[in-house]
Design a protein around this motif. Structure first.
Motif, PDB file in Angstrom:
ATOM      1  N   LEU A  77       0.852  -1.177   0.000  1.00 34.68           N
ATOM      2  CA  LEU A  77       0.000   0.000   0.000  1.00 34.68           C
ATOM      3  C   LEU A  77       0.892   1.232   0.000  1.00 34.68           C
ATOM      4  N   VAL A  78       0.859   1.973  -1.105  1.00 35.90           N
ATOM      5  CA  VAL A  78       1.658   3.182  -1.246  1.00 35.90           C
ATOM      6  C   VAL A  78       0.726   4.380  -1.174  1.00 35.90           C
ATOM      7  N   GLY A  79       0.976   5.243  -0.216  1.00 36.38           N
ATOM      8  CA  GLY A  79       0.221   6.491  -0.105  1.00 36.38           C
ATOM      9  C   GLY A  79       0.915   7.563  -0.938  1.00 36.38           C
ATOM     10  N   ALA A  80       0.327   7.909  -2.051  1.00 41.66           N
ATOM     11  CA  ALA A  80       0.935   8.888  -2.950  1.00 41.66           C
ATOM     12  C   ALA A  80       0.846  10.285  -2.358  1.00 41.66           C
ATOM     13  N   THR A  81       1.815  11.101  -2.730  1.00 43.19           N
ATOM     14  CA  THR A  81       1.810  12.502  -2.327  1.00 43.19           C
ATOM     15  C   THR A  81       2.000  13.358  -3.567  1.00 43.19           C
ATOM     16  N   LEU A  82       1.693  14.620  -3.436  1.00 39.31           N
ATOM     17  CA  LEU A  82       1.722  15.525  -4.578  1.00 39.31           C
ATOM     18  C   LEU A  82       3.093  15.612  -5.236  1.00 39.31           C
ATOM     19  N   PHE A  83       4.154  15.589  -4.463  1.00 33.70           N
ATOM     20  CA  PHE A  83       5.489  15.748  -5.028  1.00 33.70           C
ATOM     21  C   PHE A  83       6.273  14.440  -5.081  1.00 33.70           C
ATOM     22  N   ASN A  85       8.123  11.499  -6.552  1.00 31.17           N
ATOM     23  CA  ASN A  85       8.735  11.237  -7.853  1.00 31.17           C
ATOM     24  C   ASN A  85       8.940   9.729  -8.036  1.00 31.17           C
ATOM     25  N   LYS A  86       9.441   9.342  -9.201  1.00 34.17           N
ATOM     26  CA  LYS A  86       9.614   7.913  -9.497  1.00 34.17           C
ATOM     27  C   LYS A  86      10.502   7.210  -8.479  1.00 34.17           C
ATOM     28  N   PRO A  87      11.689   7.744  -8.156  1.00 38.97           N
ATOM     29  CA  PRO A  87      12.524   7.045  -7.172  1.00 38.97           C
ATOM     30  C   PRO A  87      11.832   6.866  -5.816  1.00 38.97           C
ATOM     31  N   GLN A  88      11.104   7.863  -5.353  1.00 41.71           N
ATOM     32  CA  GLN A  88      10.395   7.739  -4.078  1.00 41.71           C
ATOM     33  C   GLN A  88       9.292   6.692  -4.163  1.00 41.71           C
ATOM     34  N   PHE A  89       8.574   6.682  -5.261  1.00 42.59           N
ATOM     35  CA  PHE A  89       7.502   5.707  -5.458  1.00 42.59           C
ATOM     36  C   PHE A  89       8.055   4.289  -5.460  1.00 42.59           C
ATOM     37  N   LEU A  90       9.104   4.077  -6.252  1.00 36.65           N
ATOM     38  CA  LEU A  90       9.696   2.739  -6.340  1.00 36.65           C
ATOM     39  C   LEU A  90      10.326   2.327  -5.011  1.00 36.65           C
ATOM     40  N   HIS A 151      -4.327  10.179  -7.639  1.00 37.72           N
ATOM     41  CA  HIS A 151      -4.552  11.421  -8.396  1.00 37.72           C
ATOM     42  C   HIS A 151      -3.475  12.461  -8.090  1.00 37.72           C
ATOM     43  N   GLU A 152      -2.722  12.269  -7.022  1.00 36.81           N
ATOM     44  CA  GLU A 152      -1.647  13.190  -6.642  1.00 36.81           C
ATOM     45  C   GLU A 152      -0.376  12.968  -7.467  1.00 36.81           C
ATOM     46  N   LEU A 153      -0.266  11.839  -8.127  1.00 36.08           N
ATOM     47  CA  LEU A 153       0.967  11.480  -8.826  1.00 36.08           C
ATOM     48  C   LEU A 153       1.143  12.260 -10.122  1.00 36.08           C
ATOM     49  N   GLY A 154       2.400  12.482 -10.469  1.00 33.00           N
ATOM     50  CA  GLY A 154       2.727  13.116 -11.739  1.00 33.00           C
ATOM     51  C   GLY A 154       2.684  12.108 -12.873  1.00 33.00           C
TER      52      GLY A 154
END
Length: 189
Positions: A77-83, A85-90, A151-154
């Motif tokens: 479960l990944v809680g996305a944030t507005l900023f 980026n790909k490295p943080q997501f991965l 919806h917060e993801l780029g």
């Protein structure tokens, strides 16, 4: 004003800003939706998208899905944030799956192009996630990636999710995105 707390015998105020519900209520077709999403995630290669307005219970539903799998899947479960980026997501995925995607190799360290090194790192991480999903498939288990507030993801992170989904055909990796209504428009573009 606080009569509903005593009348409903609540030990917390569910309408207080920042409060998180500690219970999942199956009424209002939420139980049916939970069952459908679990069934879809285990027996389909499709990308599940759940949208709704702020406060409609998407995060609570996402958490309940993770709790429902128990030993049947590795749920991330990944809680996305507005900023984000790909490295943080991965990194959030790698951390929850306890993966060591690679030991830094000479090809990454010697690369004069940081963009090329980042792209190679992304490919290696996606491949490792898919390999783990393939291994778990042999045990009749799956990797379920749930992204809350997607919806917060780029667009770059959405592109990474699309790459993962494209590679998921070879493994037992399932992806669910939860977000507000604008998520539908983001995925169409």
């Amino acid at each position: 004003m606080d009569n509903y707390r005593s009348h409903l015998k609540l030990d917390f105020d569910p309408f207080e800003p920042g409060s998180n519900s500690r219970d999942f209520f199956t009424g209002g077709k939420r139980g049916d939706l939970l069952e459908q999403l679990i069934e879809l995630s285990l027996h389909s290669k499709s990308l599940a998208v759940v949208t709704g307005s702020l406060g409609s219970g998407k995060s609570t539903l996402a958490k309940q899905i993770c709790l429902s799998f128990r030993e049947d899947a590795e749920c991330v479960l990944v809680g996305a944030t507005l900023f984000m980026n790909k490295p943080q997501f991965l990194e959030a995925i790698v951390e929850q799956l306890s993966l060591n995607p690679f030991e830094p190799s000479l090809s990454l360290q010697d690369s004069s192009d940081p963009g090329q090194a980042a792209s190679l790192r992304e490919e290696i991480i996606i491949e490792n996630i898919c390999q783990l999903a393939a291994q778990l498939d042999l045990e009749a288990r799956a990797v379920i990636l749930i992204v809350d507030d997607a919806h917060e993801l780029g667009s770059d992170v959405i592109g990474t999710i699309e790459k993962m989904w494209g590679n998921a055909n070879r493994s037992n990796l399932h992806i669910m995105l939860f977000g507000e209504n604008q998520l539908n428009n983001m995925l169409r573009t």
